[in-house]
Motif scaffolding. Structure first.
Motif, PDB file in Angstrom:
ATOM      1  N   SER A  71      -3.507   3.320  -1.740  1.00  0.00           N
ATOM      2  CA  SER A  71      -3.852   2.500  -2.893  1.00  0.00           C
ATOM      3  C   SER A  71      -2.718   1.541  -3.224  1.00  0.00           C
ATOM      4  O   SER A  71      -1.683   1.499  -2.553  1.00  0.00           O
ATOM      5  N   HIS A  72      -2.934   0.741  -4.285  1.00  0.00           N
ATOM      6  CA  HIS A  72      -1.939  -0.245  -4.713  1.00  0.00           C
ATOM      7  C   HIS A  72      -2.248  -0.634  -6.151  1.00  0.00           C
ATOM      8  O   HIS A  72      -3.196  -0.137  -6.760  1.00  0.00           O
ATOM      9  N   GLY A  73      -1.450  -1.538  -6.696  1.00  0.00           N
ATOM     10  CA  GLY A  73      -1.646  -1.986  -8.067  1.00  0.00           C
ATOM     11  C   GLY A  73      -0.458  -1.720  -8.964  1.00  0.00           C
ATOM     12  O   GLY A  73      -0.296  -2.376  -9.994  1.00  0.00           O
ATOM     13  N   ALA A  74       0.388  -0.756  -8.597  1.00  0.00           N
ATOM     14  CA  ALA A  74       1.494  -0.325  -9.447  1.00  0.00           C
ATOM     15  C   ALA A  74       2.739  -1.184  -9.216  1.00  0.00           C
ATOM     16  O   ALA A  74       2.735  -2.160  -8.464  1.00  0.00           O
ATOM     17  N   LEU A  75       3.837  -0.784  -9.873  1.00  0.00           N
ATOM     18  CA  LEU A  75       5.099  -1.513  -9.798  1.00  0.00           C
ATOM     19  C   LEU A  75       6.065  -0.966  -8.752  1.00  0.00           C
ATOM     20  O   LEU A  75       7.175  -1.471  -8.607  1.00  0.00           O
TER      21      LEU A  75
ATOM     22  N   TRP B  94      -0.684   9.018  -6.564  1.00  0.00           N
ATOM     23  CA  TRP B  94      -1.762   9.070  -7.558  1.00  0.00           C
ATOM     24  C   TRP B  94      -2.405   7.701  -7.724  1.00  0.00           C
ATOM     25  O   TRP B  94      -1.756   6.665  -7.548  1.00  0.00           O
ATOM     26  N   ASP B  95      -3.716   7.713  -8.073  1.00  0.00           N
ATOM     27  CA  ASP B  95      -4.340   6.534  -8.640  1.00  0.00           C
ATOM     28  C   ASP B  95      -5.265   6.981  -9.774  1.00  0.00           C
ATOM     29  O   ASP B  95      -5.312   8.168 -10.103  1.00  0.00           O
ATOM     30  N   TYR B  96      -5.958   6.023 -10.375  1.00  0.00           N
ATOM     31  CA  TYR B  96      -6.685   6.304 -11.613  1.00  0.00           C
ATOM     32  C   TYR B  96      -8.199   6.193 -11.490  1.00  0.00           C
ATOM     33  O   TYR B  96      -8.887   5.979 -12.487  1.00  0.00           O
ATOM     34  N   ARG B  97      -8.711   6.343 -10.301  1.00  0.00           N
ATOM     35  CA  ARG B  97     -10.159   6.225 -10.134  1.00  0.00           C
ATOM     36  C   ARG B  97     -10.634   7.281  -9.142  1.00  0.00           C
ATOM     37  O   ARG B  97     -10.365   7.184  -7.940  1.00  0.00           O
ATOM     38  N   ALA B  98     -11.354   8.277  -9.643  1.00  0.00           N
ATOM     39  CA  ALA B  98     -11.793   9.390  -8.812  1.00  0.00           C
ATOM     40  C   ALA B  98     -13.259   9.271  -8.410  1.00  0.00           C
ATOM     41  O   ALA B  98     -13.735  10.004  -7.550  1.00  0.00           O
ATOM     42  N   ARG B  99     -13.974   8.332  -9.037  1.00  0.00           N
ATOM     43  CA  ARG B  99     -15.406   8.171  -8.759  1.00  0.00           C
ATOM     44  C   ARG B  99     -15.739   6.702  -8.502  1.00  0.00           C
ATOM     45  O   ARG B  99     -14.943   5.819  -8.763  1.00  0.00           O
TER      46      ARG B  99
ATOM     47  N   MET C 235      -9.660   0.168 -18.210  1.00  0.00           N
ATOM     48  CA  MET C 235      -9.841  -0.848 -17.177  1.00  0.00           C
ATOM     49  C   MET C 235      -8.832  -0.615 -16.053  1.00  0.00           C
ATOM     50  O   MET C 235      -7.633  -0.888 -16.212  1.00  0.00           O
ATOM     51  N   VAL C 236      -9.323  -0.111 -14.920  1.00  0.00           N
ATOM     52  CA  VAL C 236      -8.469   0.277 -13.790  1.00  0.00           C
ATOM     53  C   VAL C 236      -8.441  -0.840 -12.756  1.00  0.00           C
ATOM     54  O   VAL C 236      -9.458  -1.474 -12.477  1.00  0.00           O
ATOM     55  N   SER C 237      -7.274  -1.063 -12.143  1.00  0.00           N
ATOM     56  CA  SER C 237      -7.129  -2.057 -11.076  1.00  0.00           C
ATOM     57  C   SER C 237      -6.352  -1.451  -9.928  1.00  0.00           C
ATOM     58  O   SER C 237      -5.292  -0.870 -10.134  1.00  0.00           O
ATOM     59  N   GLY C 238      -6.902  -1.532  -8.753  1.00  0.00           N
ATOM     60  CA  GLY C 238      -6.125  -1.348  -7.543  1.00  0.00           C
ATOM     61  C   GLY C 238      -6.139  -0.093  -6.692  1.00  0.00           C
ATOM     62  O   GLY C 238      -5.963  -0.249  -5.553  1.00  0.00           O
ATOM     63  N   ASN C 239      -6.135   1.101  -7.118  1.00  0.00           N
ATOM     64  CA  ASN C 239      -6.472   1.629  -8.432  1.00  0.00           C
ATOM     65  C   ASN C 239      -5.266   2.278  -9.110  1.00  0.00           C
ATOM     66  O   ASN C 239      -5.405   3.224  -9.870  1.00  0.00           O
ATOM     67  N   ALA C 240      -4.057   1.776  -8.825  1.00  0.00           N
ATOM     68  CA  ALA C 240      -2.852   2.462  -9.284  1.00  0.00           C
ATOM     69  C   ALA C 240      -2.262   1.869 -10.559  1.00  0.00           C
ATOM     70  O   ALA C 240      -1.098   2.101 -10.862  1.00  0.00           O
ATOM     71  N   MET C 241      -3.058   1.100 -11.305  1.00  0.00           N
ATOM     72  CA  MET C 241      -2.624   0.672 -12.636  1.00  0.00           C
ATOM     73  C   MET C 241      -3.863   0.605 -13.521  1.00  0.00           C
ATOM     74  O   MET C 241      -4.989   0.552 -13.033  1.00  0.00           O
ATOM     75  N   ALA C 242      -3.627   0.619 -14.827  1.00  0.00           N
ATOM     76  CA  ALA C 242      -4.754   0.564 -15.757  1.00  0.00           C
ATOM     77  C   ALA C 242      -4.320  -0.055 -17.077  1.00  0.00           C
ATOM     78  O   ALA C 242      -3.175   0.111 -17.510  1.00  0.00           O
TER      79      ALA C 242
ATOM     80  N   HIS D 299       0.861  -1.197   0.000  1.00  0.00           N
ATOM     81  CA  HIS D 299       0.000   0.000   0.000  1.00  0.00           C
ATOM     82  C   HIS D 299       0.886   1.232   0.000  1.00  0.00           C
ATOM     83  O   HIS D 299       2.021   1.194   0.500  1.00  0.00           O
ATOM     84  N   SER D 300       0.388   2.329  -0.524  1.00  0.00           N
ATOM     85  CA  SER D 300       1.045   3.623  -0.359  1.00  0.00           C
ATOM     86  C   SER D 300      -0.006   4.723  -0.405  1.00  0.00           C
ATOM     87  O   SER D 300      -1.082   4.554  -0.987  1.00  0.00           O
ATOM     88  N   SER D 301       0.324   5.833   0.210  1.00  0.00           N
ATOM     89  CA  SER D 301      -0.645   6.920   0.350  1.00  0.00           C
ATOM     90  C   SER D 301      -1.004   7.530  -1.004  1.00  0.00           C
ATOM     91  O   SER D 301      -0.193   7.558  -1.940  1.00  0.00           O
ATOM     92  N   VAL D 302      -2.227   8.009  -1.099  1.00  0.00           N
ATOM     93  CA  VAL D 302      -2.748   8.649  -2.308  1.00  0.00           C
ATOM     94  C   VAL D 302      -3.340   9.996  -1.927  1.00  0.00           C
ATOM     95  O   VAL D 302      -4.158  10.082  -1.011  1.00  0.00           O
ATOM     96  N   SER D 303      -2.903  11.027  -2.606  1.00  0.00           N
ATOM     97  CA  SER D 303      -3.471  12.357  -2.363  1.00  0.00           C
ATOM     98  C   SER D 303      -4.177  12.922  -3.590  1.00  0.00           C
ATOM     99  O   SER D 303      -4.901  13.908  -3.496  1.00  0.00           O
ATOM    100  N   GLU D 304      -3.944  12.293  -4.767  1.00  0.00           N
ATOM    101  CA  GLU D 304      -4.545  12.766  -6.015  1.00  0.00           C
ATOM    102  C   GLU D 304      -5.174  11.593  -6.769  1.00  0.00           C
ATOM    103  O   GLU D 304      -4.575  10.518  -6.871  1.00  0.00           O
ATOM    104  N   HIS D 305      -6.373  11.829  -7.300  1.00  0.00           N
ATOM    105  CA  HIS D 305      -7.083  10.805  -8.058  1.00  0.00           C
ATOM    106  C   HIS D 305      -7.312  11.306  -9.488  1.00  0.00           C
ATOM    107  O   HIS D 305      -8.025  12.285  -9.689  1.00  0.00           O
ATOM    108  N   GLU D 306      -6.680  10.648 -10.434  1.00  0.00           N
ATOM    109  CA  GLU D 306      -6.876  10.985 -11.850  1.00  0.00           C
ATOM    110  C   GLU D 306      -8.073  10.184 -12.361  1.00  0.00           C
ATOM    111  O   GLU D 306      -8.036   8.948 -12.375  1.00  0.00           O
ATOM    112  N   ASP D 307      -9.121  10.874 -12.748  1.00  0.00           N
ATOM    113  CA  ASP D 307     -10.272  10.190 -13.342  1.00  0.00           C
ATOM    114  C   ASP D 307      -9.903   9.864 -14.785  1.00  0.00           C
ATOM    115  O   ASP D 307     -10.151  10.645 -15.704  1.00  0.00           O
TER     116      ASP D 307
END
Length: 487
Positions: A436-440, A422-427, A291-298, A255-263
């Motif tokens: 969040s998680h999902g990235a490398l 950052w992650d990729y799901r704002a809604r 297709m978003v997963s985790g939500n830090a990858m797509a 896990h890592s902290s998320v402060s910004e959500h890219e829709d």
């Protein structure tokens, strides 16, 4: 039945260490879903998890790598199938079926968040056995993959339980679910002689998403894992099973902290693209499936009217502008463009481009205009060397993980790994995510593995758990697994 050609096969055969068959042996794998190695180690060192501390003192606590995408569901495949998720047909928590042979409903897309989780066992490679099929009788608790389990041995899959879990997901009742699961697992292990048990306790992940990994609620969730381990051990010691029981605790992602959500889907709409994305994945006229997963990858799928997968050289003329605009976003750390069944390009905004190629289990990484992974040129590395070359980088085991995901026929034409914060799901999330998680990144890819016995070699990857469990049970491991036994 899913055609075998849809899946990646490992052609290099491997043998797993074995032990004499013993019907009394048991292996219990508990997934403390979402716990980071540092968080677990700190809590143990502070004396807050006495049962886990005893396991560490008698066995080993290792830091190993998960799979990409580092997200619940796909990242269970290594534990249960000994395979990387892309190779068995799980490229993400959500994916688009370009072939239209698997998902025939409008939109031809799958999301394992919600009711479609029931399709996981149907979607995974039928030629790759689960440990439930090899080690009988087995039991699974909150296991996304359950193929091979009798219905009565699937804890948490009844309609009543699913309904309760759905309600608590919106009311933050996750710890109560973990307590119930832990108590039921201990009871069944006490009364039924199972060879193998896979137990997912998801409270750490849920509370981390809602409050961050350092929140006191996460420690409460860890204590439930500790209580479960304590009860299972106490019962096994009382009835003489402990000496032949392997009790392991691990995690599927960090896990890592998320402060910004890219829709991401909304962004592409703003740019003029017609998108298909969950929960409204029904747009038959879409240009791009997001297709978003985790939500830090797509995964992004383009030219989705084509039934067979095009590779990036054929897509570049039409879609280069999209990749450039995406790379300019602060939210994008790595962009992977699959260029063939055995190669891809890795792009970054500030660190240039590199080419990754592979042949069976041999990997070469060639910086082109830069070094996105910051590991220098790497030529003809086997699985072990590829691990060693990347484990201390910001992207541990990245060569193997990127290759296996990019080669998956179900992966996108553009694969994104998000930047930190950052992650990729704002809604559409019932609880706003602050982690969040999902990235490398290291924080997502490194996970703990706690064993109650000293292994013969240092564990490296989550795919090593399944062949190790088979070895402990004296069961021959399939030779096409991605992992190798540490016993």
């Amino acid at each position: 039945m899913i055609p075998p050609a849809l899946f990646i096969r490992k052609l290099k055969l491997r043998a797993s260490a074995g032990s004499p068959p013993d019907d009394a042996a048991q292996v219990v794998v508990i997934i403390a879903d979402g716990v980071r190695p540092d968080a677990l180690g700190r809590a143990i060192d502070q004396g807050r998890l006495s049962a886990l501390a005893s396991l560490r003192d008698e066995g080993a606590l290792s830091t190993i790598t998960s799979a990409f995408p580092s997200v619940t569901g796909p990242a269970y495949a290594p534990f249960i199938m000994g395979r990387y998720p892309g190779g068995v047909g799980l490229p993400g928590l959500r994916w688009h079926d370009r072939s239209r042979k698997v998902v025939r409903a409008s939109g031809h897309s799958r999301s394992y968040v919600g009711s479609e989780m029931r399709f996981v066992d149907r979607d995974i490679d039928s030629a790759s056995p689960t440990i439930f099929e090899l080690a009988k009788p087995s039991m699974g608790a909150l296991s996304v993959i359950a193929r091979g389990l009798r219905w009565r041995d699937r804890i948490g899959r009844s309609p009543a339980f699913v309904a309760r879990a759905a309600i608590t997901h919106f009311r933050r009742g996750w710890l109560a679910i973990d307590r119930q699961i832990g108590e039921e697992v201990a009871r069944r292990l006490r009364t039924n002689r199972m060879k193998f048990a896979f137990v997912a306790l998801t409270g750490i992940d849920k509370t981390s998403h809602a409050a961050g990994q350092n929140d006191p609620l996460v420690l409460d969730a860890m204590r439930i894992v500790d209580d479960t381990v304590a009860q299972i051990r106490s019962d096994a010691e009382r009835d003489g099973r402990w000496e032949k029981m392997h009790l392991w605790v691990g995690s599927d992602h960090g896990h890592s902290s998320v402060s910004e959500h890219e829709d991401l889907a909304g962004l592409l709409k703003e740019w003029g693209y017609r998108t298909l994305a969950h929960p409204w994945a029904f747009n038959s006229s879409a240009d791009v499936a997001v297709m978003v997963s985790g939500n830090a990858m797509a995964h992004l799928y383009v030219d989705i009217e084509q039934r067979s997968r095009p590779w990036w050289p054929a897509l570049g003329e039409r879609w280069d502008d999209l990749t450039k605009r995406l790379l300019a976003r602060e939210s994008v750390d790595l962009m992977v463009l699959p260029t063939s069944q055995s190669s891809c390009e890795i792009h970054t905004r500030d660190r240039g481009v590199a080419k990754l190629s592979w042949n069976e289990s041999v990997y070469s990484y060639l910086p082109q205009s830069g070094d996105p992974l910051d590991i220098g040129e790497q030529l003809a590395l086997d699985d072990g060397d590829a691990y060693d070359a990347t484990i201390d980088s910001d992207y541990p085991d990245s060569l193997v993980q990127i290759a296996n995901l990019a080669a998956s026929p179900r992966s996108g034409d553009i694969i994104l790994s998000a930047a930190r914060e950052w992650d990729y799901r704002a809604r559409y999330e019932p609880i706003p995510h602050v982690s969040s998680h999902g990235a490398l990144h290291r924080e997502h890819m490194l996970v703990p593995l706690l064993l109650n016995r000293v292994p013969a070699r240092a564990p490296r990857r989550t795919v090593d758990v399944m062949p190790s469990a088979l070895a402990a049970l004296g069961i021959a491991a399939p030779k096409t697994l991605d992992g190798i036994s540490f016993f």
